[in-house]
Design a protein around this motif. Structure first.
Motif, PDB file in Angstrom:
ATOM      1  N   ILE A   1      -1.145  -4.552  -5.478  1.00 25.67           N
ATOM      2  CA  ILE A   1      -0.558  -3.233  -5.252  1.00 25.67           C
ATOM      3  C   ILE A   1      -1.680  -2.198  -5.270  1.00 25.67           C
ATOM      4  CG2 ILE A   1       0.997  -1.486  -6.239  1.00 25.67           C
ATOM      5  CD1 ILE A   1       2.693  -3.800  -7.342  1.00 25.67           C
ATOM      6  N   SER A   2      -1.780  -1.406  -4.193  1.00 27.45           N
ATOM      7  CA  SER A   2      -2.854  -0.411  -4.112  1.00 27.45           C
ATOM      8  C   SER A   2      -2.563   0.769  -5.042  1.00 27.45           C
ATOM      9  CB  SER A   2      -2.997   0.103  -2.673  1.00 27.45           C
ATOM     10  OG  SER A   2      -1.937   1.002  -2.378  1.00 27.45           O
ATOM     11  N   HIS A   3      -3.600   1.591  -5.258  1.00 25.90           N
ATOM     12  CA  HIS A   3      -3.383   2.793  -6.075  1.00 25.90           C
ATOM     13  C   HIS A   3      -2.400   3.739  -5.378  1.00 25.90           C
ATOM     14  CE1 HIS A   3      -6.200   1.479  -8.991  1.00 25.90           C
ATOM     15  NE2 HIS A   3      -7.243   1.532  -8.185  1.00 25.90           N
ATOM     16  N   GLY A   4      -2.464   3.787  -4.047  1.00 23.34           N
ATOM     17  CA  GLY A   4      -1.495   4.616  -3.311  1.00 23.34           C
ATOM     18  C   GLY A   4      -0.072   4.149  -3.558  1.00 23.34           C
ATOM     19  N   ALA A   5       0.110   2.834  -3.568  1.00 21.44           N
ATOM     20  CA  ALA A   5       1.454   2.280  -3.788  1.00 21.44           C
ATOM     21  C   ALA A   5       1.917   2.458  -5.232  1.00 21.44           C
ATOM     22  CB  ALA A   5       1.473   0.805  -3.403  1.00 21.44           C
ATOM     23  N   GLU A   6       0.980   2.538  -6.151  1.00 22.32           N
ATOM     24  CA  GLU A   6       1.381   2.819  -7.546  1.00 22.32           C
ATOM     25  C   GLU A   6       2.048   4.189  -7.634  1.00 22.32           C
ATOM     26  OE1 GLU A   6      -2.226   2.324  -9.719  1.00 22.32           O
ATOM     27  OE2 GLU A   6      -1.992   0.128  -9.877  1.00 22.32           O
ATOM     28  N   ARG A   7       1.745   5.040  -6.662  1.00 18.43           N
ATOM     29  CA  ARG A   7       2.379   6.367  -6.603  1.00 18.43           C
ATOM     30  C   ARG A   7       3.702   6.296  -5.825  1.00 18.43           C
ATOM     31  NH1 ARG A   7       3.333  10.742  -8.174  1.00 18.43           N
ATOM     32  NH2 ARG A   7       2.748  12.773  -7.361  1.00 18.43           N
ATOM     33  N   THR A   8       3.694   5.630  -4.667  1.00 17.34           N
ATOM     34  CA  THR A   8       4.888   5.661  -3.809  1.00 17.34           C
ATOM     35  C   THR A   8       6.022   4.767  -4.323  1.00 17.34           C
ATOM     36  OG1 THR A   8       3.810   4.000  -2.410  1.00 17.34           O
ATOM     37  CG2 THR A   8       3.716   6.283  -1.656  1.00 17.34           C
ATOM     38  N   ILE A   9       5.686   3.641  -4.929  1.00 18.68           N
ATOM     39  CA  ILE A   9       6.750   2.708  -5.358  1.00 18.68           C
ATOM     40  C   ILE A   9       7.704   3.374  -6.365  1.00 18.68           C
ATOM     41  CG2 ILE A   9       7.203   0.559  -6.623  1.00 18.68           C
ATOM     42  CD1 ILE A   9       4.706  -0.608  -5.164  1.00 18.68           C
TER      43      ILE A   9
ATOM     44  N   THR B   1       0.838  -1.203   0.000  1.00 15.22           N
ATOM     45  CA  THR B   1       0.000   0.000   0.000  1.00 15.22           C
ATOM     46  C   THR B   1       0.871   1.251   0.000  1.00 15.22           C
ATOM     47  OG1 THR B   1      -0.243   0.230   2.393  1.00 15.22           O
ATOM     48  CG2 THR B   1      -1.742  -1.310   1.292  1.00 15.22           C
ATOM     49  N   GLY B   2       0.201   2.411  -0.014  1.00 10.85           N
ATOM     50  CA  GLY B   2       0.911   3.663  -0.281  1.00 10.85           C
ATOM     51  C   GLY B   2       1.538   4.329   0.915  1.00 10.85           C
ATOM     52  N   ALA B   3       2.042   3.537   1.865  1.00 11.83           N
ATOM     53  CA  ALA B   3       2.867   4.104   2.930  1.00 11.83           C
ATOM     54  C   ALA B   3       4.310   4.108   2.457  1.00 11.83           C
ATOM     55  CB  ALA B   3       2.734   3.289   4.212  1.00 11.83           C
ATOM     56  N   SER B   4       5.119   4.949   3.089  1.00  9.74           N
ATOM     57  CA  SER B   4       6.538   4.934   2.780  1.00  9.74           C
ATOM     58  C   SER B   4       7.123   3.570   3.162  1.00  9.74           C
ATOM     59  CB  SER B   4       7.234   6.039   3.568  1.00  9.74           C
ATOM     60  OG  SER B   4       8.594   6.101   3.208  1.00  9.74           O
ATOM     61  N   GLY B   5       8.122   3.131   2.397  1.00  5.72           N
ATOM     62  CA  GLY B   5       8.747   1.838   2.699  1.00  5.72           C
ATOM     63  C   GLY B   5       8.580   0.817   1.594  1.00  5.72           C
TER      64      GLY B   5
ATOM     65  N   CYS C   1       2.063  -0.902   5.236  1.00  7.88           N
ATOM     66  CA  CYS C   1       0.615  -0.680   5.329  1.00  7.88           C
ATOM     67  C   CYS C   1       0.333   0.774   5.677  1.00  7.88           C
ATOM     68  CB  CYS C   1       0.008  -1.616   6.371  1.00  7.88           C
ATOM     69  SG  CYS C   1      -1.793  -1.471   6.473  1.00  7.88           S
ATOM     70  N   SER C   2      -0.460   1.432   4.831  1.00  3.31           N
ATOM     71  CA  SER C   2      -0.847   2.834   5.087  1.00  3.31           C
ATOM     72  C   SER C   2      -1.894   2.895   6.197  1.00  3.31           C
ATOM     73  CB  SER C   2      -1.427   3.446   3.817  1.00  3.31           C
ATOM     74  OG  SER C   2      -2.701   2.886   3.580  1.00  3.31           O
ATOM     75  N   MET C   3      -2.044   4.052   6.761  1.00 10.20           N
ATOM     76  CA  MET C   3      -3.059   4.270   7.799  1.00 10.20           C
ATOM     77  C   MET C   3      -4.463   4.158   7.207  1.00 10.20           C
ATOM     78  SD  MET C   3      -1.292   4.503  10.478  1.00 10.20           S
ATOM     79  CE  MET C   3      -0.121   3.409   9.672  1.00 10.20           C
ATOM     80  N   ARG C   4      -4.583   4.496   5.922  1.00 13.09           N
ATOM     81  CA  ARG C   4      -5.894   4.347   5.271  1.00 13.09           C
ATOM     82  C   ARG C   4      -6.298   2.882   5.201  1.00 13.09           C
ATOM     83  NH1 ARG C   4      -9.197   2.976   1.740  1.00 13.09           N
ATOM     84  NH2 ARG C   4      -7.703   1.467   0.920  1.00 13.09           N
ATOM     85  N   THR C   5      -5.390   2.037   4.714  1.00 13.82           N
ATOM     86  CA  THR C   5      -5.705   0.611   4.613  1.00 13.82           C
ATOM     87  C   THR C   5      -5.879  -0.001   6.000  1.00 13.82           C
ATOM     88  OG1 THR C   5      -4.625   0.365   2.463  1.00 13.82           O
ATOM     89  CG2 THR C   5      -4.775  -1.610   3.837  1.00 13.82           C
ATOM     90  N   LEU C   6      -5.035   0.411   6.928  1.00 15.78           N
ATOM     91  CA  LEU C   6      -5.133  -0.085   8.311  1.00 15.78           C
ATOM     92  C   LEU C   6      -6.541   0.176   8.876  1.00 15.78           C
ATOM     93  CD1 LEU C   6      -3.028  -1.068  10.652  1.00 15.78           C
ATOM     94  CD2 LEU C   6      -3.286   1.272  11.456  1.00 15.78           C
TER      95      LEU C   6
HETATM   96  C1  LIG Z   1       5.572   9.822  -0.924  1.00 13.96           C
HETATM   97  C2  LIG Z   1       4.379   9.433  -0.084  1.00 13.96           C
HETATM   98  C3  LIG Z   1       4.601   8.846   1.151  1.00 13.96           C
HETATM   99  C4  LIG Z   1       3.530   8.469   1.956  1.00 13.96           C
HETATM  100  N1  LIG Z   1       3.790   7.885   3.153  1.00 13.96           N
HETATM  101  C5  LIG Z   1       2.775   7.453   3.925  1.00 13.96           C
HETATM  102  C6  LIG Z   1       3.055   6.760   5.140  1.00 13.96           C
HETATM  103  O1  LIG Z   1       4.203   6.513   5.513  1.00 13.96           O
HETATM  104  N2  LIG Z   1       1.999   6.298   5.850  1.00 13.96           N
HETATM  105  C7  LIG Z   1       0.690   6.491   5.456  1.00 13.96           C
HETATM  106  O2  LIG Z   1      -0.213   6.038   6.140  1.00 13.96           O
HETATM  107  N3  LIG Z   1       0.404   7.170   4.303  1.00 13.96           N
HETATM  108  C8  LIG Z   1       1.411   7.635   3.528  1.00 13.96           C
HETATM  109  N4  LIG Z   1       1.143   8.294   2.346  1.00 13.96           N
HETATM  110  C9  LIG Z   1      -0.259   8.583   2.011  1.00 13.96           C
HETATM  111  C10 LIG Z   1      -0.969   7.394   1.364  1.00 13.96           C
HETATM  112  O3  LIG Z   1      -0.323   7.024   0.157  1.00 13.96           O
HETATM  113  C11 LIG Z   1      -2.433   7.764   1.106  1.00 13.96           C
HETATM  114  O4  LIG Z   1      -3.117   7.915   2.348  1.00 13.96           O
HETATM  115  C12 LIG Z   1      -3.160   6.771   0.242  1.00 13.96           C
HETATM  116  O5  LIG Z   1      -4.508   7.208   0.072  1.00 13.96           O
HETATM  117  C13 LIG Z   1      -3.179   5.377   0.832  1.00 13.96           C
HETATM  118  O6  LIG Z   1      -3.996   4.566   0.025  1.00 13.96           O
HETATM  119  P1  LIG Z   1      -3.829   2.985   0.057  1.00 13.96           P
HETATM  120  O7  LIG Z   1      -4.003   2.551   1.474  1.00 13.96           O
HETATM  121  O8  LIG Z   1      -4.953   2.483  -0.782  1.00 13.96           O
HETATM  122  O9  LIG Z   1      -2.490   2.657  -0.502  1.00 13.96           O
HETATM  123  C14 LIG Z   1       2.202   8.690   1.524  1.00 13.96           C
HETATM  124  C15 LIG Z   1       1.980   9.268   0.276  1.00 13.96           C
HETATM  125  C16 LIG Z   1       3.059   9.632  -0.516  1.00 13.96           C
HETATM  126  C17 LIG Z   1       2.783  10.250  -1.872  1.00 13.96           C
END
Ligand SMILES: Cc1cc2nc3c(=O)[nH]c(=O)nc-3n(C[C@H](O)[C@H](O)[C@H](O)COP(=O)(O)O)c2cc1C
Length: 187
Positions: A34-42, A8-12, A86-91
């Motif tokens: 791979i979540s849409h958030g992770a498609e951005r962060t990866i 997911t789209g958390a850092s790491g 794991c992002s806080m959103r997915t959590l």
């Molecule tokens: C560079 C970058 C780093 C991010 N780091 C985090 C993070 O460490 N933890 C987190 O919860 N969200 C982080 N986010 C925000 C999530 O990507 C965002 O909340 C996203 O909607 C999560 O969606 P997903 O859970 O479907 O991947 C980050 C976003 C970007 C662009």
């Protein structure tokens, strides 16, 4: 073993890449989502080729919007699932049983079927909402393991840190990480 690996789209993103590498080295069959958030962060963290590289290593790749994928059902047998990072959103979505995409649905399946679910939430500092989600998931049987390195393990590089954290994830999934895991031998 058949393992679902969700990213997911958390850092790491490096944790996802290393966990996938170790899962394959351990002989696991990996279903990758791979979540849409992770498609951005990866790509931001690992470079523009990283998404395709990850998908190329997995045995099966599922689109995060494919709610008809086999891993969306408890009748499809998988042994365990990891969400790393794991992002806080997915959590929060899993903690509240949303099942609104394939990652949150597959995690919900793991919980309801009493299978192993390992979650590596990455955020700092943590709000009450984040902590409540972690508590709820722990009570539901998930292993909530923030990606915090063992500082006693003499890790030198970010790759060392990723290897160590991924190895622990494999261990919690029920796989043997072999030499990737530093085992405390006493002080
Ligand atoms: C560079 C970058 C780093 C991010 N780091 C985090 C993070 O460490 N933890 C987190 O919860 N969200 C982080 N986010 C925000 C999530 O990507 C965002 O909340 C996203 O909607 C999560 O969606 P997903 O859970 O479907 O991947 C980050 C976003 C970007 C662009």
């Amino acid at each position: 073993m058949k393992i679902v690996l969700a990213v997911t789209g958390a850092s790491g993103a490096i944790l996802a890449r290393e966990t996938l590498r170790q899962l394959k080295a351990a002989g696991a069959s990996v279903h990758l989502v791979i979540s849409h958030g992770a498609e951005r962060t990866i790509p931001l963290e690992l470079g523009p080729a990283a998404l395709d590289a990850l998908r190329g290593v997995a045995d099966v790749v599922h689109a995060v919007d494919d709610m008809a994928a086999p891993i969306a059902s408890g009748s499809y047998r998988v042994d365990a699932m990891a969400i790393t990072p794991c992002s806080m959103r997915t959590l929060a979505a899993i903690a509240h049983g949303f099942g609104d995409n394939l990652i949150t649905r597959a995690a919900d399946v793991m919980l309801k079927e009493r299978r192993r679910l390992v979650i590596a939430p990455r955020e700092a500092p943590l709000t009450e909402a984040h902590l409540n989600s972690m508590l709820a998931l722990t009570r539901m049987g998930a292993i909530v393991a923030p990606p915090v390195p063992p500082f006693y393990a003499d890790l030198k590089t970010i790759d060392d840190v990723a290897r160590e954290i991924a190895a622990r994830t494999l261990s919690w999934l029920g796989l043997d990480p072999g030499d990737a895991l530093t085992r405390w031998q006493g002080g």
